[in-house]
Design a protein around this motif. Sequence first.
Motif, PDB file in Angstrom:
ATOM      1  N   ARG A 147      -1.238  -8.065   6.189  1.00 44.91           N
ATOM      2  CA  ARG A 147      -1.118  -9.326   5.175  1.00 44.91           C
ATOM      3  C   ARG A 147      -1.990  -8.992   3.871  1.00 44.91           C
ATOM      4  NH1 ARG A 147      -5.945 -12.855   5.506  1.00 44.91           N
ATOM      5  NH2 ARG A 147      -7.059 -12.045   7.114  1.00 44.91           N
ATOM      6  N   ILE A 148      -1.588  -9.629   2.744  1.00 42.59           N
ATOM      7  CA  ILE A 148      -2.388  -9.509   1.609  1.00 42.59           C
ATOM      8  C   ILE A 148      -3.559 -10.484   1.631  1.00 42.59           C
ATOM      9  CG2 ILE A 148      -2.316  -9.765  -1.133  1.00 42.59           C
ATOM     10  CD1 ILE A 148       0.525  -8.998  -0.808  1.00 42.59           C
ATOM     11  N   ILE A 149      -4.823  -9.934   1.200  1.00 43.97           N
ATOM     12  CA  ILE A 149      -6.030 -10.972   1.809  1.00 43.97           C
ATOM     13  C   ILE A 149      -6.438 -11.616   0.433  1.00 43.97           C
ATOM     14  CG2 ILE A 149      -6.825  -9.840   3.887  1.00 43.97           C
ATOM     15  CD1 ILE A 149      -8.850  -8.107   2.145  1.00 43.97           C
TER      16      ILE A 149
ATOM     17  N   PRO B 117       7.889  -0.016   8.620  1.00 45.68           N
ATOM     18  CA  PRO B 117       8.263   0.556  10.019  1.00 45.68           C
ATOM     19  C   PRO B 117       7.028   1.738  10.510  1.00 45.68           C
ATOM     20  CG  PRO B 117       9.274   1.743   8.215  1.00 45.68           C
ATOM     21  CD  PRO B 117       8.608   0.545   7.542  1.00 45.68           C
ATOM     22  N   ASP B 118       7.401   2.149  11.708  1.00 45.68           N
ATOM     23  CA  ASP B 118       6.321   3.129  12.178  1.00 45.68           C
ATOM     24  C   ASP B 118       6.711   4.378  11.322  1.00 45.68           C
ATOM     25  OD1 ASP B 118       4.995   1.837  14.234  1.00 45.68           O
ATOM     26  OD2 ASP B 118       6.683   2.045  15.742  1.00 45.68           O
ATOM     27  N   SER B 119       5.814   5.152  11.143  1.00 44.04           N
ATOM     28  CA  SER B 119       5.929   6.650  10.572  1.00 44.04           C
ATOM     29  C   SER B 119       4.806   7.373  10.856  1.00 44.04           C
ATOM     30  CB  SER B 119       6.139   6.398   9.089  1.00 44.04           C
ATOM     31  OG  SER B 119       6.391   7.456   8.144  1.00 44.04           O
ATOM     32  N   GLU B 120       5.232   8.699  10.957  1.00 41.86           N
ATOM     33  CA  GLU B 120       3.839   9.451  11.337  1.00 41.86           C
ATOM     34  C   GLU B 120       2.888   9.379  10.303  1.00 41.86           C
ATOM     35  OE1 GLU B 120       3.003  14.380  11.879  1.00 41.86           O
ATOM     36  OE2 GLU B 120       5.319  13.673  11.792  1.00 41.86           O
ATOM     37  N   GLY B 121       1.544   9.351  10.552  1.00 41.35           N
ATOM     38  CA  GLY B 121       0.340   9.335   9.684  1.00 41.35           C
ATOM     39  C   GLY B 121       0.171   8.029   9.111  1.00 41.35           C
ATOM     40  N   LEU B 122       1.176   7.160   9.018  1.00 50.91           N
ATOM     41  CA  LEU B 122       0.888   5.615   8.488  1.00 50.91           C
ATOM     42  C   LEU B 122      -0.316   5.028   9.098  1.00 50.91           C
ATOM     43  CD1 LEU B 122       3.786   3.800   6.886  1.00 50.91           C
ATOM     44  CD2 LEU B 122       1.919   2.727   7.850  1.00 50.91           C
ATOM     45  N   ARG B 123      -1.155   4.628   8.613  1.00 53.18           N
ATOM     46  CA  ARG B 123      -2.449   3.800   9.004  1.00 53.18           C
ATOM     47  C   ARG B 123      -2.661   2.961   7.882  1.00 53.18           C
ATOM     48  NH1 ARG B 123      -3.795   8.529   7.784  1.00 53.18           N
ATOM     49  NH2 ARG B 123      -5.373   7.848   6.378  1.00 53.18           N
ATOM     50  N   PRO B 124      -2.154   1.813   8.176  1.00 50.16           N
ATOM     51  CA  PRO B 124      -2.665   0.690   6.868  1.00 50.16           C
ATOM     52  C   PRO B 124      -4.045   0.331   6.904  1.00 50.16           C
ATOM     53  CG  PRO B 124      -0.796  -0.128   8.539  1.00 50.16           C
ATOM     54  CD  PRO B 124      -1.182   1.015   9.010  1.00 50.16           C
ATOM     55  N   THR B 125      -4.638   0.210   5.539  1.00 48.51           N
ATOM     56  CA  THR B 125      -5.929   0.186   5.490  1.00 48.51           C
ATOM     57  C   THR B 125      -6.251  -1.438   6.108  1.00 48.51           C
ATOM     58  OG1 THR B 125      -5.988   1.290   3.573  1.00 48.51           O
ATOM     59  CG2 THR B 125      -8.055  -0.162   3.832  1.00 48.51           C
ATOM     60  N   PRO B 126      -7.210  -1.399   6.996  1.00 44.72           N
ATOM     61  CA  PRO B 126      -7.462  -2.807   7.619  1.00 44.72           C
ATOM     62  C   PRO B 126      -7.849  -3.791   6.656  1.00 44.72           C
ATOM     63  CG  PRO B 126      -8.444  -0.888   8.912  1.00 44.72           C
ATOM     64  CD  PRO B 126      -7.960  -0.298   7.874  1.00 44.72           C
ATOM     65  N   ASP B 127      -7.634  -5.082   7.091  1.00 49.96           N
ATOM     66  CA  ASP B 127      -8.207  -6.152   6.190  1.00 49.96           C
ATOM     67  C   ASP B 127      -9.701  -6.053   5.850  1.00 49.96           C
ATOM     68  OD1 ASP B 127      -5.636  -7.134   6.807  1.00 49.96           O
ATOM     69  OD2 ASP B 127      -6.270  -9.145   7.792  1.00 49.96           O
TER      70      ASP B 127
ATOM     71  N   GLY C 219       1.804   0.045   1.717  1.00 47.39           N
ATOM     72  CA  GLY C 219       1.567  -0.637   0.505  1.00 47.39           C
ATOM     73  C   GLY C 219       0.685  -1.477   0.311  1.00 47.39           C
ATOM     74  N   ALA C 220      -0.015  -1.634   1.430  1.00 47.25           N
ATOM     75  CA  ALA C 220      -1.354  -2.771   1.582  1.00 47.25           C
ATOM     76  C   ALA C 220      -2.256  -2.536   0.276  1.00 47.25           C
ATOM     77  CB  ALA C 220      -2.029  -2.560   2.876  1.00 47.25           C
ATOM     78  N   LEU C 221      -2.534  -1.530   0.010  1.00 48.58           N
ATOM     79  CA  LEU C 221      -3.713  -1.104  -1.054  1.00 48.58           C
ATOM     80  C   LEU C 221      -3.238  -1.792  -2.502  1.00 48.58           C
ATOM     81  CD1 LEU C 221      -5.514   1.848   0.181  1.00 48.58           C
ATOM     82  CD2 LEU C 221      -6.382  -0.353   0.051  1.00 48.58           C
ATOM     83  N   GLY C 222      -1.925  -1.024  -2.814  1.00 51.38           N
ATOM     84  CA  GLY C 222      -1.217  -1.181  -4.316  1.00 51.38           C
ATOM     85  C   GLY C 222      -0.888  -2.659  -4.346  1.00 51.38           C
ATOM     86  N   PHE C 223      -0.316  -3.190  -3.264  1.00 49.81           N
ATOM     87  CA  PHE C 223       0.003  -4.715  -3.326  1.00 49.81           C
ATOM     88  C   PHE C 223      -1.175  -5.410  -3.681  1.00 49.81           C
ATOM     89  CE2 PHE C 223       4.122  -3.601  -1.149  1.00 49.81           C
ATOM     90  CZ  PHE C 223       4.994  -3.781  -2.304  1.00 49.81           C
ATOM     91  N   GLU C 224      -2.207  -5.176  -2.732  1.00 51.78           N
ATOM     92  CA  GLU C 224      -3.548  -5.972  -3.045  1.00 51.78           C
ATOM     93  C   GLU C 224      -3.977  -5.970  -4.655  1.00 51.78           C
ATOM     94  OE1 GLU C 224      -5.614  -8.535  -1.281  1.00 51.78           O
ATOM     95  OE2 GLU C 224      -5.030  -7.048   0.166  1.00 51.78           O
TER      96      GLU C 224
END
Length: 180
Positions: free
Chosen positions: A5-7, A19-29, A56-61
């Motif tokens: 979620r966008i915080i 989706p799942d993708s190798e190496g994809l680790r979203p930056t936690p809230d 896209g968590a960082l960019g959309f944030e």
Amino acid sequence: MNSVRIIGGQWRRRVLKFPDSEGLRPTPDRVRETLFNWLGQDLDGWHCLDLFAGSGALGFEAASRGAAKVVMIEQAPRVLAALHANAEMIGAASAVEIRRGDAIQYLSSTKVKFDLIFLDPPYNKGWIPRLEPLLPGVLNEGAVLYVEAEHELEALGEWRTVRHGKAGEVHFHLMRRADV
């Protein structure tokens, strides 16, 4: 599908699916909250680059908090499709530019200058040393780097770590040019 979620900002509480993708680790809230406390909540007018966009968590944030333009670079087709779907879902088309591409090729060819680069490459693949010499060519005077890595970093070229944190195995850094 996974979600994050966008915080903060205008799209606060909106959920991004990816989706799942190798190496994809979203930056936690918690880490994103810390980062935007360090940067200030308002990025009004900033030009940002999310070099390994992933969820896209960082960019959309950043766009949610007023960035004038956020360029997201991603190679994986399914992840890229999710970025486009999320941008459409939240109405981010005017602030977010999503491109399929390789980080080194993009940095080598773009003429655009950025105020903030989010650098969260796949771990243990040697990305950071390969990207380091290309960063000065795309950063404005006074630009900031945000770097996630598998180990602590003191510096990256002319940029020195001014803030650092650790969440699980992730070391996160806010870096500024030493002479600024």
